[in-house]
Design an enzyme around this catalytic site. Structure first.
Site, PDB file in Angstrom:
ATOM      1  N   GLN A  67      -5.339  -1.968   9.908  1.00  0.00           N
ATOM      2  CA  GLN A  67      -5.119  -3.009   9.040  1.00  0.00           C
ATOM      3  C   GLN A  67      -5.916  -4.098   9.881  1.00  0.00           C
ATOM      4  OE1 GLN A  67      -3.481  -3.266   6.336  1.00  0.00           O
ATOM      5  NE2 GLN A  67      -4.741  -5.722   6.114  1.00  0.00           N
ATOM      6  N   ASP A  97     -11.746   3.097   4.260  1.00  0.00           N
ATOM      7  CA  ASP A  97     -11.750   1.878   3.764  1.00  0.00           C
ATOM      8  C   ASP A  97     -13.532   1.321   3.805  1.00  0.00           C
ATOM      9  OD1 ASP A  97     -10.612  -0.573   3.494  1.00  0.00           O
ATOM     10  OD2 ASP A  97      -9.991  -0.568   6.361  1.00  0.00           O
ATOM     11  N   LYS A 150       0.837  -1.437   0.248  1.00  0.00           N
ATOM     12  CA  LYS A 150       0.206  -0.017  -0.070  1.00  0.00           C
ATOM     13  C   LYS A 150       0.864   1.549   0.585  1.00  0.00           C
ATOM     14  CE  LYS A 150      -4.081  -1.695   2.241  1.00  0.00           C
ATOM     15  NZ  LYS A 150      -4.367  -2.188   3.856  1.00  0.00           N
TER      16      LYS A 150
END
Ligand code: NAP
Length: 294
Positions: free
Chosen positions: A98, A121, A54
């Site tokens: 995460q 997200d 990422k």
């Protein structure tokens, strides 16, 4: 008939290229770069690789990438405090914590603590609610990736029968909402669905997001259907190694489907590309820029 294989790697690379161009346009207007901060708690090797990728791809797209690494012993209060600091930091457009998180941390509490405007997200109930009401919102990355793959493959979504297998907040529910917003007739199947094979056979579009290796067989697929395989299952391979397979039995499904995504190289690469897109979108909303105008 052999299905056309959808090249998710190529579509993701194209999308990242488009985002890099838009980041320059954003910078010219806002006089700053969009910024993404990823928080990693603990030392899960798969998460570490994912977070590293990422970071690389965020920087390649010309955005600011920050990583915060916290020990696996981090308490919920400590993580909430980090999230509060990032919420208040004007240079941060996107916050991604995460998953999975260590057991002592309540994942839902963390999801709900992230400022919805920075929730790249797309898991905050405020964003999930907007998605279900058809209001523009930050949308979970993998479902967004599935929709882009369908669109780029020329699949007719409006009016199609779509069957989504799986009802998680990460994939199944949001992809069903996106398909509905695109005017498909949507069925959501799950572990209690009766005769899943028969339900699937009605589908012009199948999205498999189950986490069961090769559950969906070729004889479940309507001839010419679009098959998007979200599943990532690590199984034993040759010479003691492991390999990745999807939720769809590719060899039999490709004999029947019209288009199909492979695993790996299908939906997977789209997820990070869509995270970059969401970061740019969040930055645009914060600067009161219409993302479509870039
Ligand atoms: P999840 O939270 O475990 O949800 C799985 C869903 O599948 C649940 O709704 C479950 O039903 C349903 N299910 C389980 N067994 C079933 C069966 N035999 N028949 C029908 N439905 C069944 O998983 P997830 O987070 O959505 O992830 C799904 C898969 O996608 C996993 O393999 C994951 O690794 C992968 N994934 C890939 C990406 C990517 O970037 N490509 C991103 C996210 C996830 P119930 O609700 O009834 O339990």
């Amino acid at each position: 008939m052999t299905a056309v294989r959808i090249d998710g790697k190529a579509v993701a690379a194209e999308l990242r290229g488009e985002i890099a161009v838009k980041v320059k346009a954003f910078e010219a207007y806002a006089k700053r770069l969009p910024g993404l901060t990823v928080v990693l708690v603990g030392e899960d090797p798969a998460s570490e690789v994912y977070v590293r990728n990422k970071g690389v791809q965020t920087r390649e797209a010309g955005m600011v990438s920050n990583e915060i690494k916290l020990p696996g012993t981090t308490s919920q209060a400590e993580l909430l405090s980090v999230v509060a600091t990032l919420n208040a930091d004007k240079s941060v457009d996107g916050i991604l914590v995460q998953m999975p998180l260590p057991k002592q941390i309540d994942t839902q509490a963390i999801i709900e603590a992230i400022d919805p405007a920075k929730d790249v997200d797309g898991l905050h109930p405020a964003n999930a609610g907007k998605l279900n009401q058809g209001i523009a919102a930050l949308t979970p990355c993998t479902p967004l990736g599935c929709m882009i793959l369908l669109e780029k493959s020329g699949v007719q979504i409006a009016g199609a029968n779509a069957v989504v297998i799986g009802r998680s907040i990460l994939v199944g529910r949001p992809v069903a909402a996106l398909l509905l917003a695109a005017n498909a007739t949507v069925t959501i199947a799950h572990s209690r669905t009766r005769d899943l094979a028969a339900v699937c056979r009605q589908a012009d579009i199948v999205i498999a997001a189950v986490g069961k290796p090769e559950l969906v067989r070729g004889d479940w697929i309507k001839p010419g259907a679009a098959v998007i395989d979200v599943g990532i299952n690590r199984v034993a391979g040759e010479n003691g190694k492991t390999r990745l397979i999807g939720d769809v039995h590719y060899a039999s499904a490709e004999q029947v489907a019209g288009v199909i995504t492979p695993v790996p190289g299908g939906v997977g690469p789209m997820t990070i590309a869509c995270l970059l897109q969401n970061t740019l979108t969040a930055a645009c909303y914060r600067e009161k820029i219409d993302p479509k105008s870039l």
